[in-house]
Scaffold this motif. Sequence first.
Motif, PDB file in Angstrom:
ATOM      1  N   GLN A 267       0.828  -1.200   0.000  1.00  0.00           N
ATOM      2  CA  GLN A 267       0.000   0.000   0.000  1.00  0.00           C
ATOM      3  C   GLN A 267       0.864   1.252   0.000  1.00  0.00           C
ATOM      4  OE1 GLN A 267      -2.339  -0.779   3.518  1.00  0.00           O
ATOM      5  NE2 GLN A 267      -4.054  -1.583   2.342  1.00  0.00           N
ATOM      6  N   ALA A 268       1.971   1.214   0.770  1.00  0.00           N
ATOM      7  CA  ALA A 268       2.874   2.364   0.810  1.00  0.00           C
ATOM      8  C   ALA A 268       3.514   2.589  -0.554  1.00  0.00           C
ATOM      9  CB  ALA A 268       3.947   2.165   1.876  1.00  0.00           C
ATOM     10  N   PHE A 269       3.898   1.492  -1.221  1.00  0.00           N
ATOM     11  CA  PHE A 269       4.528   1.624  -2.530  1.00  0.00           C
ATOM     12  C   PHE A 269       3.562   2.243  -3.539  1.00  0.00           C
ATOM     13  CE2 PHE A 269       7.665  -2.127  -1.770  1.00  0.00           C
ATOM     14  CZ  PHE A 269       8.343  -1.340  -0.851  1.00  0.00           C
ATOM     15  N   LYS A 270       2.268   1.896  -3.428  1.00  0.00           N
ATOM     16  CA  LYS A 270       1.276   2.486  -4.333  1.00  0.00           C
ATOM     17  C   LYS A 270       1.207   3.992  -4.135  1.00  0.00           C
ATOM     18  CE  LYS A 270      -1.697  -1.599  -4.770  1.00  0.00           C
ATOM     19  NZ  LYS A 270      -3.012  -2.193  -4.425  1.00  0.00           N
ATOM     20  N   GLU A 271       1.260   4.418  -2.873  1.00  0.00           N
ATOM     21  CA  GLU A 271       1.219   5.850  -2.601  1.00  0.00           C
ATOM     22  C   GLU A 271       2.492   6.543  -3.071  1.00  0.00           C
ATOM     23  OE1 GLU A 271       0.066   6.981   1.323  1.00  0.00           O
ATOM     24  OE2 GLU A 271      -1.542   5.501   1.433  1.00  0.00           O
ATOM     25  N   MET A 272       3.582   5.801  -3.182  1.00  0.00           N
ATOM     26  CA  MET A 272       4.854   6.344  -3.674  1.00  0.00           C
ATOM     27  C   MET A 272       4.924   6.322  -5.193  1.00  0.00           C
ATOM     28  SD  MET A 272       7.373   4.376  -0.989  1.00  0.00           S
ATOM     29  CE  MET A 272       8.837   4.669  -1.985  1.00  0.00           C
ATOM     30  N   ASP A 273       3.854   5.872  -5.852  1.00  0.00           N
ATOM     31  CA  ASP A 273       3.817   5.749  -7.315  1.00  0.00           C
ATOM     32  C   ASP A 273       4.804   4.719  -7.824  1.00  0.00           C
ATOM     33  OD1 ASP A 273       1.808   7.691  -7.580  1.00  0.00           O
ATOM     34  OD2 ASP A 273       3.291   9.301  -7.502  1.00  0.00           O
ATOM     35  N   GLY A 274       4.996   3.664  -7.065  1.00  0.00           N
ATOM     36  CA  GLY A 274       5.868   2.584  -7.524  1.00  0.00           C
ATOM     37  C   GLY A 274       6.826   2.133  -6.451  1.00  0.00           C
ATOM     38  N   LYS A 275       7.320   0.911  -6.607  1.00  0.00           N
ATOM     39  CA  LYS A 275       8.230   0.354  -5.610  1.00  0.00           C
ATOM     40  C   LYS A 275       9.607   0.994  -5.737  1.00  0.00           C
ATOM     41  CE  LYS A 275       9.618  -3.550  -8.508  1.00  0.00           C
ATOM     42  NZ  LYS A 275       9.544  -4.998  -8.708  1.00  0.00           N
ATOM     43  N   PRO A 276      10.340   1.086  -4.626  1.00  0.00           N
ATOM     44  CA  PRO A 276      11.693   1.640  -4.679  1.00  0.00           C
ATOM     45  C   PRO A 276      12.668   0.623  -5.259  1.00  0.00           C
ATOM     46  CG  PRO A 276      11.217   0.873  -2.468  1.00  0.00           C
ATOM     47  CD  PRO A 276       9.944   0.705  -3.271  1.00  0.00           C
ATOM     48  N   GLY A 277      13.787   1.116  -5.770  1.00  0.00           N
ATOM     49  CA  GLY A 277      14.821   0.208  -6.241  1.00  0.00           C
ATOM     50  C   GLY A 277      15.669  -0.285  -5.096  1.00  0.00           C
ATOM     51  N   MET A 278      15.699   0.494  -4.000  1.00  0.00           N
ATOM     52  CA  MET A 278      16.549   0.150  -2.863  1.00  0.00           C
ATOM     53  C   MET A 278      15.903   0.610  -1.563  1.00  0.00           C
ATOM     54  SD  MET A 278      20.470   1.287  -2.134  1.00  0.00           S
ATOM     55  CE  MET A 278      20.984   0.318  -3.536  1.00  0.00           C
ATOM     56  N   ILE A 279      16.087  -0.178  -0.524  1.00  0.00           N
ATOM     57  CA  ILE A 279      15.640   0.195   0.822  1.00  0.00           C
ATOM     58  C   ILE A 279      16.843   0.126   1.752  1.00  0.00           C
ATOM     59  CG2 ILE A 279      14.244  -0.513   2.813  1.00  0.00           C
ATOM     60  CD1 ILE A 279      12.102  -1.449   0.880  1.00  0.00           C
ATOM     61  N   PHE A 280      17.079   1.203   2.496  1.00  0.00           N
ATOM     62  CA  PHE A 280      18.150   1.245   3.497  1.00  0.00           C
ATOM     63  C   PHE A 280      17.471   1.269   4.850  1.00  0.00           C
ATOM     64  CE2 PHE A 280      21.009   3.553   6.340  1.00  0.00           C
ATOM     65  CZ  PHE A 280      22.215   2.913   6.105  1.00  0.00           C
ATOM     66  N   SER A 281      17.742   0.276   5.704  1.00  0.00           N
ATOM     67  CA  SER A 281      17.045   0.199   6.985  1.00  0.00           C
ATOM     68  C   SER A 281      17.960  -0.335   8.065  1.00  0.00           C
ATOM     69  CB  SER A 281      15.816  -0.717   6.861  1.00  0.00           C
ATOM     70  OG  SER A 281      16.208  -2.085   6.853  1.00  0.00           O
ATOM     71  N   ASP A 282      17.500  -0.211   9.305  1.00  0.00           N
ATOM     72  CA  ASP A 282      18.211  -0.876  10.386  1.00  0.00           C
ATOM     73  C   ASP A 282      17.774  -2.339  10.405  1.00  0.00           C
ATOM     74  OD1 ASP A 282      15.687  -0.909  11.521  1.00  0.00           O
ATOM     75  OD2 ASP A 282      16.160   0.497  13.132  1.00  0.00           O
ATOM     76  N   ALA A 283      18.224  -3.076  11.410  1.00  0.00           N
ATOM     77  CA  ALA A 283      17.954  -4.522  11.449  1.00  0.00           C
ATOM     78  C   ALA A 283      16.613  -4.820  12.105  1.00  0.00           C
ATOM     79  CB  ALA A 283      19.091  -5.240  12.180  1.00  0.00           C
TER      80      ALA A 283
END
Length: 198
Positions: free
Chosen positions: A1-17
């Motif tokens: 759902q978040a990706f839809k609001e972003m107008d598409g999926k990200p190519g990369m996600i940087f996150s903690d563990a």
Amino acid sequence: QAFKEMDGKPGMIFSDAEPALTSREMQEWFSKERIAHTITLKHAPLAERMIGYIKTQIVRSMKPGDKWWRAVPEVVERYNKEHVSRSTKMTPMEASQEKNQQQVKTNLESIRKMDNNQPRLDAGDKVRVILKKKFEKGYAPNWSERIYSIRDRVEGNHAPVGDVVDKQTQYTIEDPTGTLPTYKKKYLRDELLLVRRG
């Protein structure tokens, strides 16, 4: 759902563990969707600053008896439209516009620390690995007692999708006894402490 609001999926996600993101199911899903996932055992300061700001605004907007989650959409929308970041010098909505991308990059580069005194690491070097902190706060890193060997130095631009570019050099570690987290495939330079050259 978040990706839809972003107008598409990200190519990369940087996150903690975060366990919800490091679980086997999520890692398989990232792989299937061809999303590069970089995990840091430290913290993501820009994201944490944003979360802290939004939490504060939610608390300030609540009246006695209010449910906090009902305030989230309005607070996030206000943040995106009105909050000017000290890093980008723009609101999130302005920074997301294609016409502003070069200026955002320039603003971020202007505050980037250039004085990296960490020695280069190469295959065979012996290192300690930073340990993810559990429950306690603090800035002093916890380093592993065990010493590991660098298997390989992975240069930048290793993201597997599209035109996404990750310029960070990362390192793979020899772990014959299986003591390192299985979800962590590569380590960032500041997660490793040089002990001796290989």
